[in-house]
Write a protein that holds these residues in place. Structure first.
Motif, PDB file in Angstrom:
ATOM      1  N   GLU A   1       0.831  -1.205   0.000  1.00 52.77           N
ATOM      2  CA  GLU A   1       0.000   0.000   0.000  1.00 52.77           C
ATOM      3  C   GLU A   1       0.866   1.255   0.000  1.00 52.77           C
ATOM      4  OE1 GLU A   1      -3.021   0.176   2.952  1.00 52.77           O
ATOM      5  OE2 GLU A   1      -3.858  -1.793   2.462  1.00 52.77           O
ATOM      6  N   ASP A   2       1.929   1.243   0.785  1.00 50.44           N
ATOM      7  CA  ASP A   2       2.816   2.412   0.842  1.00 50.44           C
ATOM      8  C   ASP A   2       3.519   2.642  -0.490  1.00 50.44           C
ATOM      9  OD1 ASP A   2       2.137   2.915   3.453  1.00 50.44           O
ATOM     10  OD2 ASP A   2       3.910   1.937   4.307  1.00 50.44           O
ATOM     11  N   GLU A   3       3.940   1.563  -1.138  1.00 43.47           N
ATOM     12  CA  GLU A   3       4.605   1.692  -2.445  1.00 43.47           C
ATOM     13  C   GLU A   3       3.633   2.204  -3.498  1.00 43.47           C
ATOM     14  OE1 GLU A   3       8.079  -1.719  -2.399  1.00 43.47           O
ATOM     15  OE2 GLU A   3       5.983  -2.373  -2.590  1.00 43.47           O
ATOM     16  N   VAL A   4       2.401   1.716  -3.458  1.00 46.52           N
ATOM     17  CA  VAL A   4       1.381   2.207  -4.400  1.00 46.52           C
ATOM     18  C   VAL A   4       1.170   3.700  -4.198  1.00 46.52           C
ATOM     19  CG1 VAL A   4      -1.067   2.127  -5.009  1.00 46.52           C
ATOM     20  CG2 VAL A   4       0.193  -0.002  -4.687  1.00 46.52           C
ATOM     21  N   LYS A   5       1.030   4.114  -2.942  1.00 41.39           N
ATOM     22  CA  LYS A   5       0.812   5.533  -2.636  1.00 41.39           C
ATOM     23  C   LYS A   5       1.973   6.383  -3.153  1.00 41.39           C
ATOM     24  CE  LYS A   5      -0.241   8.576   1.314  1.00 41.39           C
ATOM     25  NZ  LYS A   5       0.901   9.495   1.215  1.00 41.39           N
ATOM     26  N   GLU A   6       3.197   5.920  -2.932  1.00 46.38           N
ATOM     27  CA  GLU A   6       4.372   6.662  -3.377  1.00 46.38           C
ATOM     28  C   GLU A   6       4.418   6.773  -4.899  1.00 46.38           C
ATOM     29  OE1 GLU A   6       9.162   6.713  -2.346  1.00 46.38           O
ATOM     30  OE2 GLU A   6       8.041   4.833  -2.212  1.00 46.38           O
TER      31      GLU A   6
ATOM     32  N   CYS B   1      -9.611  -7.563 -13.798  1.00 41.68           N
ATOM     33  CA  CYS B   1      -9.944  -7.018 -12.489  1.00 41.68           C
ATOM     34  C   CYS B   1      -8.852  -7.402 -11.497  1.00 41.68           C
ATOM     35  CB  CYS B   1     -11.300  -7.540 -12.013  1.00 41.68           C
ATOM     36  SG  CYS B   1     -12.689  -6.930 -12.998  1.00 41.68           S
ATOM     37  N   ALA B   2      -8.203  -6.399 -10.931  1.00 39.88           N
ATOM     38  CA  ALA B   2      -7.111  -6.642  -9.990  1.00 39.88           C
ATOM     39  C   ALA B   2      -6.949  -5.405  -9.118  1.00 39.88           C
ATOM     40  CB  ALA B   2      -5.813  -6.939 -10.731  1.00 39.88           C
ATOM     41  N   PRO B   3      -6.540  -5.578  -7.885  1.00 40.98           N
ATOM     42  CA  PRO B   3      -6.358  -4.425  -6.990  1.00 40.98           C
ATOM     43  C   PRO B   3      -5.115  -3.624  -7.341  1.00 40.98           C
ATOM     44  CG  PRO B   3      -5.702  -6.443  -5.890  1.00 40.98           C
ATOM     45  CD  PRO B   3      -6.301  -6.861  -7.198  1.00 40.98           C
ATOM     46  N   SER B   4      -5.033  -2.420  -6.836  1.00 42.56           N
ATOM     47  CA  SER B   4      -3.827  -1.614  -7.021  1.00 42.56           C
ATOM     48  C   SER B   4      -2.639  -2.368  -6.436  1.00 42.56           C
ATOM     49  CB  SER B   4      -3.982  -0.254  -6.329  1.00 42.56           C
ATOM     50  OG  SER B   4      -4.235  -0.419  -4.949  1.00 42.56           O
ATOM     51  N   GLY B   5      -1.487  -2.172  -7.065  1.00 43.19           N
ATOM     52  CA  GLY B   5      -0.292  -2.912  -6.673  1.00 43.19           C
ATOM     53  C   GLY B   5      -0.078  -4.178  -7.464  1.00 43.19           C
ATOM     54  N   SER B   6      -1.050  -4.525  -8.316  1.00 46.46           N
ATOM     55  CA  SER B   6      -0.904  -5.693  -9.190  1.00 46.46           C
ATOM     56  C   SER B   6      -0.200  -5.288 -10.473  1.00 46.46           C
ATOM     57  CB  SER B   6      -2.280  -6.272  -9.536  1.00 46.46           C
ATOM     58  OG  SER B   6      -2.994  -6.633  -8.374  1.00 46.46           O
TER      59      SER B   6
END
Length: 260
Positions: free
Chosen positions: A32-37, A177-182
């Protein structure tokens, strides 16, 4: 039904799925932190270019360290090496934005407008291998997902022109369909398009395209020397900054003939 792969090693099952469908989905690559960055870096990148509406901006790795780190991400690079061997380059890296309430895109295969890859032979060879990092959630349809046509990289016929012109649906379209970070990892010859985005926020995806070392880069005319000086040796190699193992043309001739 999805061609799900794990980060890292390119397994025998990965190879079978990739050859059959033309793509893999790799969940849980970024935290989650990497996605946000990476998302914040992508927004800055588009704002710095004044990009409006649907847009793509290249070379973000030169100025954004979070995007630079994805160039040789350990979840992806072993799969690229398994398909290309030891000599390949990062042909380009594009950050794409689909604006809030964006419509469906047009069906296409990746390639060169100057010379279509379909002219090279059948099946269309792997010239651009794409790893797309999803930076906003796409776990349900109509969130700016990619839509793929499974196995279409092996088709001997083109998708009908009328369907492409009208941007019509096809009964075998697969909305990813896949969540963020995929990561969506796919062959240039798979027919695909951007699916509709109903959200009130902009959708961002960071694409890294790997190619054989003789392919011309498309996000830059030359490498940024400041970036080369400060990045890692692996990333310099991926920028194409390596010595050729042979000389052009006369590599198989005796030395006395190479001077002529």
């Amino acid at each position: 039904m999805n061609p799900i792969s794990n980060p890292g090693e390119f397994t025998e099952l990965d190879r079978f799925m990739f050859e059959s469908w033309g793509y893999l989905i790799i969940p849980n690559v970024l935290s989650e932190d990497e996605v946000k960055e990476c998302l914040e870096a992508s927004i800055r990148l588009h704002e710095s270019e004044g990009a409006k509406g649907w847009a793509q901006v290249g070379k973000g790795y030169e100025t954004e360290s979070a995007l630079e780190r994805l160039i040789d991400h350990p979840a992806v690079l072993p799969k690229v090496r398994a398909l290309y061997g030891e000599r390949f380059i990062l042909q380009s890296a594009w950050c794409t934005k689909q604006p809030a309430f964006g419509g469906v895109g047009g069906w296409h295969q990746d390639g060169s407008g100057a010379y279509e890859f379909s002219k090279l032979g059948y099946p269309i060879p792997l010239i651009q291998l794409r790893a797309s990092f999803l930076l906003t959630d796409q776990s349900i349809p109509r969130t700016g997902n990619m839509e793929m046509i499974p196995g279409s990289h092996r088709s001997q016929v083109q998708l009908p022109g009328a369907i492409r012109t009208a941007k019509d649906d096809v009964p075998i379209g697969h909305v990813i369909c896949a969540p963020s970070g995929s990561v969506l990892f796919f062959h240039n010859a798979v027919w695909h398009r951007t699916f509709t985005h109903d959200g009130d926020y902009d959708r961002y995806t960071m694409h890294y395209i790997y190619s054989p070392p003789w392919v011309r880069c498309s996000d830059r005319f030359e490498n940024n020397q400041e970036f080369l000086d400060r990045t890692t040796s692996t990333r310099r190699y991926l920028m194409g900054q390596f010595a050729r193992p042979d000389a052009p043309f006369g590599a198989s001739y005796p030395a006395e003939f190479e001077k002529g």
